[in-house]
Design a protein around this motif. Structure first.
Motif, PDB file in Angstrom:
ATOM      1  N   ARG A   3      34.455  53.102  28.582  1.00 34.56           N
ATOM      2  CA  ARG A   3      35.503  52.310  27.936  1.00 34.56           C
ATOM      3  C   ARG A   3      35.168  51.955  26.488  1.00 34.56           C
ATOM      4  O   ARG A   3      36.080  51.793  25.667  1.00 34.56           O
ATOM      5  N   GLY A   6      36.662  53.887  23.500  1.00 36.38           N
ATOM      6  CA  GLY A   6      38.020  53.642  23.021  1.00 36.38           C
ATOM      7  C   GLY A   6      38.046  53.027  21.635  1.00 36.38           C
ATOM      8  O   GLY A   6      39.108  52.994  20.993  1.00 36.38           O
ATOM      9  N   HIS A   7      36.929  52.541  21.151  1.00 35.55           N
ATOM     10  CA  HIS A   7      36.838  51.958  19.812  1.00 35.55           C
ATOM     11  C   HIS A   7      36.445  53.052  18.818  1.00 35.55           C
ATOM     12  O   HIS A   7      35.392  53.679  18.956  1.00 35.55           O
ATOM     13  N   ASP A 135      33.627  44.686  25.996  1.00 34.11           N
ATOM     14  CA  ASP A 135      33.113  46.052  26.085  1.00 34.11           C
ATOM     15  C   ASP A 135      31.697  46.173  25.518  1.00 34.11           C
ATOM     16  O   ASP A 135      31.134  47.270  25.505  1.00 34.11           O
ATOM     17  N   ASN A 138      29.000  47.552  27.910  1.00 35.89           N
ATOM     18  CA  ASN A 138      29.206  48.980  28.133  1.00 35.89           C
ATOM     19  C   ASN A 138      28.729  49.793  26.934  1.00 35.89           C
ATOM     20  O   ASN A 138      28.132  50.868  27.095  1.00 35.89           O
ATOM     21  N   ARG A 277      30.076  46.179  35.255  1.00 31.78           N
ATOM     22  CA  ARG A 277      31.093  45.523  34.450  1.00 31.78           C
ATOM     23  C   ARG A 277      30.691  44.100  34.071  1.00 31.78           C
ATOM     24  O   ARG A 277      31.439  43.395  33.387  1.00 31.78           O
TER      25      ARG A 277
END
Length: 429
Positions: A3, A6-7, A135, A138, A277
């Motif tokens: 995830r 996504g940046h 995030d 992660n 998470r």
């Protein structure tokens, strides 16, 4: 598990750094093999390792203050360019046939000086690439995955490349690999905000950082555990050429496979971290994996079989990766933003700064008692450190709990706060 990609800025960094790190591992394997080939001395392996790592111990605290002041994006561009030039210098000396152990020691010290600023800057910069703080764990785990994927691939091909193009060819490839991460940094869109109160005296800010880090038991305990693991456990990598050549009767390919096996275990560990998470339960994870790291070292030290040694390296790599990655994630989670650069410099000092003394100690002990016995002793000390952290864990949890509550990491607390807020809202007509 992906995830953080996504940046946009982090995605650029991830791709560029993935390429560069493969070259970095080529150089690490080629350097250790070159030093041992030129000298045949376990002590000199330790000395060269000491030269490459001592700058981090001396300079990291001051570098952390400056990282909290400077534009971290520009800092990383500079450190990557300087690292590229250092690799090209090694390549020229090796390819022209004039390289000696003292050349390697001096250039290793230069790289250590660069890393003193690069490591805390890189760790603190992760936050700037991730817009959503949820995030962040992660992203840290993916950083570890990237590092260890390179650690798996680089040593795997290094043995063959050393035989094919020599150590100098490996250094040359590493130099060109830095172009990927430099290009990714230049392509980023970063808005830098100067930290308030960042114009004080360096000594005062350094003292403030020390007081903050070492008077808060959770941070102090994690840094202490990392320091012991790095001092007594991590020098097994310095002694790897001795184990591959003298104990397992192999060559550069055996060395590459051993380091790749350690990288494979670390990659599995990084995948585990990326799949989580939440940071909840990381204290117990640190105890278990630090123990796993120590047990793996003991098994590697007593092994005389290549196959068994490869298995123990997988276990050792996984234990090392999860221990250091979990500590990194916890530190990044609980630290105050204004202290981030300084605390991460202490992390670098604990993890990398104590390593030179470990390398020197390991080289000296291996020269006197043998590499296998030295590695076993390191494993035993790591087990004792894990036991100590286990005893401290209940008290550390109580100190971290208020931070978790404030950040909403504890679901039941976050839910309770939301319900309380709803009860305070006026009723609708």
């Amino acid at each position: 598990m992906l995830r953080a990609l996504g940046h946009r800025n982090y995605r650029l960094f991830f791709v560029g750094q993935s390429v560069s790190l493969v070259g970095t591992w080529l150089t690490r394997v080629a350097t250790s093999w070159l030093v041992y080939r030129l000298s045949g001395s376990a002590l000199l392996l330790g000395v060269v390792g000491f030269c490459g790592q001592i700058p981090a111990f001396v300079l990291s605290p001051v570098a952390g203050v400056l990282v909290d002041r400077w534009n971290r994006h520009r800092l990383l561009v500079v450190t990557q360019v300087l690292s590229m030039l250092q690799s090209f210098a090694l390549a020229v000396l090796a390819l022209t046939g004039v390289i000696a152990v003292w050349h390697v020691a001096v250039l290793s010290m230069v790289q250590g000086l660069i890393n003193s600023f690069d490591v805390p800057g890189r760790q603190a910069f992760v936050v700037e690439m991730i817009e959503d703080r949820a995030d962040l764990p992660n992203a840290i785990a993916l950083n570890s995955s990237m590092f260890n994927a390179a650690r798996l691939l680089g040593p795997s091909v290094a043995g063959g490349l050393i035989a094919w193009v020599g150590e100098g060819g490996c250094f040359l490839i590493d130099g060109f690999s830095y172009l990927a991460v430099i290009a990714s940094l230049v392509a980023m869109r970063i808005t830098w905000k100067e930290r308030e109160g960042a114009n004080g005296r360096i000594v005062e800010e350094l003292k403030e950082g020390f007081v903050y880090a070492f008077h808060f038991p959770p941070i102090r305990a994690m840094l202490a555990l990392l320091a012991v693991v790095s001092l007594m456990g991590m020098p097994y990598t310095v002694l790897m050429p001795v184990m591959a050549s003298n104990v397992l009767k192999g060559g550069p390919s055996t060395l590459g496979f051993l380091m790749a096996a350690s990288g494979m275990g670390a990659l599995v560990g990084a995948g585990y971290l990326a799949s989580r998470r939440s940071v909840r339960g990381f204290g117990r994870v640190i105890v278990l994996t630090a123990s796993l790291f120590g047990a793996g070292l003991i098994a590697f030290g007593v092994s005389r079989s290549v196959v068994l040694s490869l298995v123990t390296m997988v276990v050792t790599g996984a234990g090392m990766m999860v221990t250091t990655g979990a500590c990194n994630t916890l530190l990044q989670t609980i630290v105050e933003e204004r202290m981030r650069g300084r605390v991460m410099s202490f992390y670098a000092m604990a993890f990398m700064g104590t390593a030179p003394f470990g390398s020197l100690l390991a080289g000296t002990l291996a020269d006197r008692f043998g590499a296998p016995a030295t590695i076993v002793v390191g494993g035993v000390v790591c087990l004792l450190a894990a036991a100590w952290f286990h005893v401290k864990l209940p008290a550390l949890r109580e100190r971290v709990r208020p931070i978790y509550e404030r950040l909403g990491i504890l679901p039941e607390v976050a839910t309770g706060m939301r319900e309380g807020a709803r009860r305070m809202e006026p009723a609708e007509d």
